[in-house]
Design a protein around this motif. Sequence first.
Motif, PDB file in Angstrom:
ATOM      1  N   LEU A  82       0.820  -1.206   0.000  1.00 54.70           N
ATOM      2  CA  LEU A  82       0.000   0.000   0.000  1.00 54.70           C
ATOM      3  C   LEU A  82       0.856   1.259   0.000  1.00 54.70           C
ATOM      4  O   LEU A  82       0.572   2.227  -0.732  1.00 54.70           O
ATOM      5  CB  LEU A  82      -0.924  -0.011   1.219  1.00 54.70           C
ATOM      6  N   LYS A 110       2.545   1.767  -3.446  1.00 54.97           N
ATOM      7  CA  LYS A 110       1.625   2.217  -4.482  1.00 54.97           C
ATOM      8  C   LYS A 110       1.181   3.661  -4.271  1.00 54.97           C
ATOM      9  O   LYS A 110       0.888   4.363  -5.241  1.00 54.97           O
ATOM     10  CB  LYS A 110       0.390   1.306  -4.517  1.00 54.97           C
ATOM     11  N   ASN A 111       1.119   4.100  -3.018  1.00 55.45           N
ATOM     12  CA  ASN A 111       0.576   5.424  -2.726  1.00 55.45           C
ATOM     13  C   ASN A 111       1.615   6.351  -2.098  1.00 55.45           C
ATOM     14  O   ASN A 111       1.260   7.276  -1.373  1.00 55.45           O
ATOM     15  CB  ASN A 111      -0.638   5.292  -1.790  1.00 55.45           C
ATOM     16  N   HIS A 112       2.880   6.083  -2.382  1.00 54.35           N
ATOM     17  CA  HIS A 112       3.927   6.886  -1.761  1.00 54.35           C
ATOM     18  C   HIS A 112       3.794   8.359  -2.133  1.00 54.35           C
ATOM     19  O   HIS A 112       3.859   9.252  -1.270  1.00 54.35           O
ATOM     20  CB  HIS A 112       5.297   6.350  -2.185  1.00 54.35           C
ATOM     21  N   SER A 113       3.600   8.633  -3.411  1.00 62.58           N
ATOM     22  CA  SER A 113       3.486  10.027  -3.850  1.00 62.58           C
ATOM     23  C   SER A 113       2.242  10.691  -3.283  1.00 62.58           C
ATOM     24  O   SER A 113       2.260  11.867  -2.911  1.00 62.58           O
ATOM     25  CB  SER A 113       3.458  10.075  -5.380  1.00 62.58           C
ATOM     26  N   LYS A 114       1.150   9.920  -3.198  1.00 56.34           N
ATOM     27  CA  LYS A 114      -0.091  10.476  -2.660  1.00 56.34           C
ATOM     28  C   LYS A 114       0.059  10.812  -1.178  1.00 56.34           C
ATOM     29  O   LYS A 114      -0.454  11.829  -0.709  1.00 56.34           O
ATOM     30  CB  LYS A 114      -1.239   9.489  -2.859  1.00 56.34           C
ATOM     31  N   ILE A 115       0.775   9.937  -0.450  1.00 59.47           N
ATOM     32  CA  ILE A 115       0.974  10.190   0.975  1.00 59.47           C
ATOM     33  C   ILE A 115       1.797  11.456   1.177  1.00 59.47           C
ATOM     34  O   ILE A 115       1.494  12.306   2.022  1.00 59.47           O
ATOM     35  CB  ILE A 115       1.646   8.970   1.647  1.00 59.47           C
ATOM     36  N   LYS A 127       2.109  13.978  -0.907  1.00 64.82           N
ATOM     37  CA  LYS A 127       1.285  15.126  -1.299  1.00 64.82           C
ATOM     38  C   LYS A 127       0.284  15.477  -0.211  1.00 64.82           C
ATOM     39  O   LYS A 127       0.061  16.656   0.102  1.00 64.82           O
ATOM     40  CB  LYS A 127       0.565  14.801  -2.605  1.00 64.82           C
TER      41      LYS A 127
END
Length: 212
Positions: free
Chosen positions: A150, A153-158, A160
């Motif tokens: 998780l 996959k969502n490193h950039s979203k976290i 941001k």
Amino acid sequence: MKAISGIQMNGLMQFAMNAFLGYMNEERLGGILQGYLFERVEDMKREGSALRYKVLDMVRTQTVRLAMSEAMQDGINSWKNNMLEGWNAEETVLNKLTELRDKALAAMEDGQYVDTYALPAIERVLVDLRADDELMTGMNAKIVNGVTTLLEKNHSKIGKLVRENVDKMDNATLVSMIEDKVGQDLQWIRINGAVTGFVIGIALTALQMALA
């Protein structure tokens, strides 16, 4: 007692019967019958009881006989069809779900529900989980793998999301949050810096005096 008193005998047998009826009343006769039935029931509880096997054999025989009876099968099928035709499945299921919901709400509103039922059930589940090493290892591996996947996959979203939340804060709020989270560590850094500076100052002063 009426049936016994209606028996007609001759001579000595009638005299004995009258004496028996004079001694025996409904209460005593009931006690004798109850005691006899109780002893038979207790006897049937034993695994090796002959009476137990006789009763079980009789039940099996009658069950097989009923199962093979066409009249019984026709009656059961007719009853089943009539019940299904007059059965409102949706209403019945809805009523049962409503009843279960009301019982669950009433139980949860009771102050003793958590201590009496919920917590002991949760504790039993946790004890069983802790006792199963293989299950715990598998669960830990799946959790770690899931969290890692998780995050990847969502490193950039976290990042941001964190940046957006930080941008919304003013300086005072940000400083207060940092102090709350890492204030103790910052204090130890300050203390270590002060002690280190003091020691270095003494060492430099000593060195200066020695050179002088």
